[in-house]
Design a protein around this motif. Structure first.
Motif, PDB file in Angstrom:
ATOM      1  N   ARG A   1       0.789  -1.195  -0.043  1.00 43.30           N
ATOM      2  CA  ARG A   1       0.049   0.192  -0.176  1.00 43.30           C
ATOM      3  C   ARG A   1       0.922   1.203  -0.205  1.00 43.30           C
ATOM      4  NH1 ARG A   1      -4.315  -1.917   4.827  1.00 43.30           N
ATOM      5  NH2 ARG A   1      -5.650  -3.198   3.370  1.00 43.30           N
ATOM      6  N   TYR A   2       2.088   1.367   0.759  1.00 42.84           N
ATOM      7  CA  TYR A   2       2.857   2.235   0.901  1.00 42.84           C
ATOM      8  C   TYR A   2       3.320   2.814  -0.338  1.00 42.84           C
ATOM      9  CZ  TYR A   2       6.174   5.933   2.756  1.00 42.84           C
ATOM     10  OH  TYR A   2       6.731   7.014   2.794  1.00 42.84           O
ATOM     11  N   VAL A   3       3.797   1.530  -0.969  1.00 45.49           N
ATOM     12  CA  VAL A   3       4.911   1.839  -2.310  1.00 45.49           C
ATOM     13  C   VAL A   3       3.871   2.462  -3.508  1.00 45.49           C
ATOM     14  CG1 VAL A   3       6.030   0.687  -4.243  1.00 45.49           C
ATOM     15  CG2 VAL A   3       6.356   0.153  -1.683  1.00 45.49           C
TER      16      VAL A   3
ATOM     17  N   VAL B   1      11.477   0.658  -2.641  1.00 42.86           N
ATOM     18  CA  VAL B   1      11.495   1.932  -2.082  1.00 42.86           C
ATOM     19  C   VAL B   1      11.248   3.044  -3.351  1.00 42.86           C
ATOM     20  CG1 VAL B   1      12.956   3.781  -0.900  1.00 42.86           C
ATOM     21  CG2 VAL B   1      12.901   1.549  -0.454  1.00 42.86           C
ATOM     22  N   VAL B   2      10.409   3.990  -3.340  1.00 44.33           N
ATOM     23  CA  VAL B   2      10.230   4.913  -4.446  1.00 44.33           C
ATOM     24  C   VAL B   2      11.314   5.959  -4.042  1.00 44.33           C
ATOM     25  CG1 VAL B   2       8.792   6.800  -5.436  1.00 44.33           C
ATOM     26  CG2 VAL B   2       7.730   4.275  -4.398  1.00 44.33           C
ATOM     27  N   ASP B   3      12.078   6.305  -5.333  1.00 47.52           N
ATOM     28  CA  ASP B   3      13.018   7.333  -5.409  1.00 47.52           C
ATOM     29  C   ASP B   3      12.252   8.639  -5.438  1.00 47.52           C
ATOM     30  OD1 ASP B   3      14.848   9.314  -6.355  1.00 47.52           O
ATOM     31  OD2 ASP B   3      16.258   7.604  -6.767  1.00 47.52           O
ATOM     32  N   PRO B   4      12.530   9.621  -4.506  1.00 43.34           N
ATOM     33  CA  PRO B   4      11.674  10.770  -4.445  1.00 43.34           C
ATOM     34  C   PRO B   4      12.111  11.826  -5.358  1.00 43.34           C
ATOM     35  CG  PRO B   4      13.604  10.585  -2.786  1.00 43.34           C
ATOM     36  CD  PRO B   4      13.270   9.236  -3.138  1.00 43.34           C
ATOM     37  N   HIS B   5      13.215  11.400  -6.109  1.00 43.06           N
ATOM     38  CA  HIS B   5      13.674  12.494  -7.069  1.00 43.06           C
ATOM     39  C   HIS B   5      13.065  12.120  -8.521  1.00 43.06           C
ATOM     40  CE1 HIS B   5      16.159  14.427  -3.950  1.00 43.06           C
ATOM     41  NE2 HIS B   5      16.898  13.239  -3.709  1.00 43.06           N
ATOM     42  N   THR B   6      13.220  10.779  -8.781  1.00 41.85           N
ATOM     43  CA  THR B   6      12.669  10.161 -10.020  1.00 41.85           C
ATOM     44  C   THR B   6      11.263   9.561 -10.042  1.00 41.85           C
ATOM     45  OG1 THR B   6      13.726   7.986  -9.818  1.00 41.85           O
ATOM     46  CG2 THR B   6      15.161   9.816 -10.542  1.00 41.85           C
ATOM     47  N   GLY B   7      10.856   9.236  -9.054  1.00 44.45           N
ATOM     48  CA  GLY B   7       9.621   8.581  -9.013  1.00 44.45           C
ATOM     49  C   GLY B   7       9.573   6.865  -9.125  1.00 44.45           C
ATOM     50  N   ARG B   8      10.839   6.580  -9.335  1.00 45.74           N
ATOM     51  CA  ARG B   8      11.201   5.033 -10.029  1.00 45.74           C
ATOM     52  C   ARG B   8      11.105   4.288  -8.597  1.00 45.74           C
ATOM     53  NH1 ARG B   8      15.292   7.366 -13.406  1.00 45.74           N
ATOM     54  NH2 ARG B   8      14.681   7.453 -15.583  1.00 45.74           N
TER      55      ARG B   8
ATOM     56  N   GLU C   1       0.865   3.943  -3.147  1.00 47.50           N
ATOM     57  CA  GLU C   1       0.277   5.299  -2.648  1.00 47.50           C
ATOM     58  C   GLU C   1       1.755   6.335  -3.110  1.00 47.50           C
ATOM     59  OE1 GLU C   1      -1.525   5.976   1.001  1.00 47.50           O
ATOM     60  OE2 GLU C   1      -2.721   4.116   0.786  1.00 47.50           O
ATOM     61  N   SER C   2       2.817   5.946  -2.456  1.00 45.73           N
ATOM     62  CA  SER C   2       3.934   6.998  -2.778  1.00 45.73           C
ATOM     63  C   SER C   2       4.349   6.883  -4.272  1.00 45.73           C
ATOM     64  CB  SER C   2       4.879   6.462  -1.657  1.00 45.73           C
ATOM     65  OG  SER C   2       5.423   5.145  -2.149  1.00 45.73           O
ATOM     66  N   ALA C   3       4.015   6.199  -5.223  1.00 46.59           N
ATOM     67  CA  ALA C   3       4.556   6.280  -6.504  1.00 46.59           C
ATOM     68  C   ALA C   3       3.461   7.153  -7.373  1.00 46.59           C
ATOM     69  CB  ALA C   3       4.461   4.685  -6.937  1.00 46.59           C
ATOM     70  N   ARG C   4       2.473   7.441  -6.466  1.00 46.68           N
ATOM     71  CA  ARG C   4       1.237   8.361  -7.376  1.00 46.68           C
ATOM     72  C   ARG C   4       2.088   9.772  -7.524  1.00 46.68           C
ATOM     73  NH1 ARG C   4      -3.723   6.892  -3.695  1.00 46.68           N
ATOM     74  NH2 ARG C   4      -4.044   4.839  -4.363  1.00 46.68           N
ATOM     75  N   PRO C   5       1.957  10.490  -8.604  1.00 47.00           N
ATOM     76  CA  PRO C   5       2.503  11.576  -8.959  1.00 47.00           C
ATOM     77  C   PRO C   5       2.111  12.879  -7.950  1.00 47.00           C
ATOM     78  CG  PRO C   5       1.732  10.767 -10.990  1.00 47.00           C
ATOM     79  CD  PRO C   5       1.034   9.897  -9.813  1.00 47.00           C
ATOM     80  N   ASP C   6       1.040  12.622  -7.481  1.00 47.67           N
ATOM     81  CA  ASP C   6       0.477  13.804  -6.375  1.00 47.67           C
ATOM     82  C   ASP C   6       0.706  13.297  -5.018  1.00 47.67           C
ATOM     83  OD1 ASP C   6      -1.155  11.701  -6.436  1.00 47.67           O
ATOM     84  OD2 ASP C   6      -3.155  13.205  -6.455  1.00 47.67           O
ATOM     85  N   SER C   7       1.468  12.390  -4.684  1.00 47.51           N
ATOM     86  CA  SER C   7       1.403  11.826  -3.402  1.00 47.51           C
ATOM     87  C   SER C   7       2.316  12.520  -2.551  1.00 47.51           C
ATOM     88  CB  SER C   7       2.247  10.480  -3.453  1.00 47.51           C
ATOM     89  OG  SER C   7       2.360   9.856  -2.103  1.00 47.51           O
ATOM     90  N   GLU C   8       1.914  12.773  -1.261  1.00 43.96           N
ATOM     91  CA  GLU C   8       2.886  13.407  -0.352  1.00 43.96           C
ATOM     92  C   GLU C   8       3.818  12.559   0.616  1.00 43.96           C
ATOM     93  OE1 GLU C   8       2.786  16.779   0.441  1.00 43.96           O
ATOM     94  OE2 GLU C   8       1.577  17.094  -1.381  1.00 43.96           O
ATOM     95  N   LEU C   9       3.864  11.378   0.101  1.00 42.09           N
ATOM     96  CA  LEU C   9       4.642  10.326   0.933  1.00 42.09           C
ATOM     97  C   LEU C   9       6.158  10.278   0.517  1.00 42.09           C
ATOM     98  CD1 LEU C   9       2.050   7.296   1.445  1.00 42.09           C
ATOM     99  CD2 LEU C   9       2.963   9.166   3.197  1.00 42.09           C
ATOM    100  N   PRO C  10       6.349  10.246  -0.897  1.00 39.86           N
ATOM    101  CA  PRO C  10       7.825  10.301  -1.551  1.00 39.86           C
ATOM    102  C   PRO C  10       8.673  11.055  -0.687  1.00 39.86           C
ATOM    103  CG  PRO C  10       6.177  10.095  -3.321  1.00 39.86           C
ATOM    104  CD  PRO C  10       5.567  10.712  -1.959  1.00 39.86           C
ATOM    105  N   GLY C  11       9.762  10.817  -0.373  1.00 36.23           N
ATOM    106  CA  GLY C  11      10.770  11.617   0.345  1.00 36.23           C
ATOM    107  C   GLY C  11      10.483  12.279   1.470  1.00 36.23           C
ATOM    108  N   LEU C  12       9.715  11.428   2.255  1.00 39.92           N
ATOM    109  CA  LEU C  12       9.384  11.829   3.555  1.00 39.92           C
ATOM    110  C   LEU C  12      10.496  12.043   4.449  1.00 39.92           C
ATOM    111  CD1 LEU C  12       7.055  12.564   5.745  1.00 39.92           C
ATOM    112  CD2 LEU C  12       6.976  10.176   6.109  1.00 39.92           C
ATOM    113  N   ALA C  13      11.373  11.005   4.322  1.00 40.52           N
ATOM    114  CA  ALA C  13      12.531  11.136   5.388  1.00 40.52           C
ATOM    115  C   ALA C  13      13.379  12.578   4.931  1.00 40.52           C
ATOM    116  CB  ALA C  13      13.528   9.839   4.839  1.00 40.52           C
ATOM    117  N   GLU C  14      13.475  13.035   3.698  1.00 43.25           N
ATOM    118  CA  GLU C  14      14.050  14.439   3.593  1.00 43.25           C
ATOM    119  C   GLU C  14      13.382  15.478   4.247  1.00 43.25           C
ATOM    120  OE1 GLU C  14      14.541  14.346  -0.746  1.00 43.25           O
ATOM    121  OE2 GLU C  14      16.199  13.055  -0.743  1.00 43.25           O
TER     122      GLU C  14
END
Length: 448
Positions: free
Chosen positions: A8-10, A386-393, A12-25
């Motif tokens: 579920r996390y992957v 893991v979704v890369d927060p910079h590329t979305g891959r 949701e975080s892979a969506r273009p409008d997601s607020e989850l990618p790059g959360l650690a940053e």
């Protein structure tokens, strides 16, 4: 490791409008924790079914009890014979035995892989000199983020605060010597405090948040006052939080004398020691290797043998007490084995058989004649997405799980992770390694 929370996390975080990618940053982490780990954080937490990790912690506790019983059950109560069997130098054994009670406290951290079917124990680090105890600061920072907080609530995520458990242990130790909040001194070995100063100031910051006053110093700095209590730079110390290790004491006269002062104050009830070095008698990977030795297995019950087979990859003791058969097996099965020093730290001296040539493997095996080593069956871990927060891959990472266990059971967890293409040894000495925290989820709530 595939599970519903991760999927579920992957997703949701892979969506273009997601607020989850790059959360650690983006996470608002405490200042000192950020100095120590802010540049090496994985983009997301990892998730594990709560029942599974608690069951593994229970198995770890059972393995610990089995190890502690080995000298009596398999070596006639002769600790020197046991120590020789795991390749401990006599000067190390002497240091570990000073102040020993025969009943070491269970406070440990396992390093483990998850192979997709379950956790497999790589090593069991027994004693208080453990890294990762302050990781719940990252859990709290994630939960404070609105997007992740909503995800966590929806998936009923939880975590165990290891530092809260440690604070409780320090208060229990301090109750022997004071009626109030204990003054605790974290003591490193000679010359070692500055080497990891950011880690220790992060621990200091986190413990302060749990109401514990923590001083930082090195073992040779403590002074024995006239009343038998220890002090550090003029401050009376109620509890020593030991971060010095055996190898830092043996052979150093000043450190050896300081250890005697610490043990004497502990025995007199003036300054409590958390934890004595006797736990190190059971932290060697060679101690785990004994559990696979035929003569030891013959002394185990059916349940104990099943425990060993369930938790521990096959491990052979090499070195002075190792058999020629074990060495020949290691020579013939390079690609399926890992060579490790029994008392190694931070992956120092680890050789992955599949990553080296036959000649390099032979040279590594030759070195076992002069140092305690084990050969351990290679565990192939499941991969974390893991979704890369910079590329979305979506990339795949190997996770090394640090799982704490105390006398009360599961004590929290964290992970260090590495992309397979960046190497096989997961350690912060490898610049590709990243760290993160662990959240649990209820299996029954996620359809698993």
């Amino acid at each position: 490791m595939a599970n519903t929370a991760t999927e579920r996390y992957v997703e949701e975080s892979a969506r273009p409008d997601s607020e989850l990618p790059g959360l650690a940053e983006r996470a608002d982490i405490p200042q000192e924790y950020g100095k120590a780990y802010g540049n090496v954080l994985l983009a997301r937490p990892v998730f594990v079914p709560e029942n599974e990790i608690r069951a593994f912690a229970d198995d770890l506790a059972a393995v610990f009890r089995l190890l502690v019983a080995l000298p009596e059950r398999c070596f006639g109560g002769d600790l020197d014979r046991y120590a020789a069997a795991i390749g401990l130098p006599p000067e190390f054994t002497e240091v570990m035995r000073e102040g020993a009670t025969g009943d070491p406290l269970l406070y440990a951290r396992a390093d483990a892989f998850h192979d997709g079917a379950g956790f497999r124990l790589l090593e069991l680090n027994v004693g208080s000199e453990l890294g990762g105890v302050d990781t719940a600061q990252l859990n709290r920072a994630f939960l404070a983020d609105p997007a992740f907080g909503e995800f966590a609530a929806r998936n009923r995520l939880g975590h165990v605060d290891t530092m809260e458990l440690l604070a409780g242990e320090l208060r229990r130790a301090g109750a022997r010597v004071t009626d109030g909040e204990p003054v605790v001194a974290l003591l490193e070995g000679p010359g070692a405090l500055d080497e990891h100063s950011s880690v220790f100031t992060s621990i200091q910051e986190d413990l302060r948040g749990h109401g514990v006053d923590l001083l930082l110093g090195e073992v040779q700095e403590v002074v024995e006052e006239d009343d038998g209590k220890l002090s550090l730079r003029g401050r009376p110390v109620d509890v020593v939080l030991r971060y010095f290790a055996t190898y830092q004491i043996a052979g150093d006269a000043a450190a050896r004398a300081a250890l005697t002062r610490v043990n004497r104050a502990h025995a007199a009830g003036r300054t409590a020691l958390f934890t004595p070095l006797e736990g190190a008698l059971f932290t060697s990977k060679a101690a785990l290797g004994l559990l696979h030795r035929p003569a030891v297995r013959a002394a185990l019950t059916d349940d104990e043998r099943a425990l060993v087979d369930r938790v521990l990859p096959r491990t052979w003791v090499l070195g002075a007490d190792g058999s020629e058969d074990a060495l020949e097996y290691a020579r013939a099965h390079r690609a399926g084995l890992v060579l490790k020093p029994g008392m190694g730290y931070s992956a120092d001296g680890v050789v992955i058989g599949r990553d080296v040539t036959d000649a390099e493997w032979e040279a590594a095996l030759a070195a076992t004649a002069h140092r305690d080593y084990v050969a351990q069956e290679l565990v192939v871990p499941a991969l974390e997405k893991v979704v890369d927060p910079h590329t979305g891959r979506i990339g795949e990472w190997v996770a090394n799980w640090g799982i704490f266990v105390t006398g009360e059971g599961f004590g929290g967890a964290f992970c260090r992770a590495l992309k397979p293409e960046d190497g096989s040894v997961i350690t912060y000495a490898n610049p590709g390694t990243r760290g993160t925290c662990v959240f649990t989820f209820p299996e029954e709530e996620n359809g698993i």
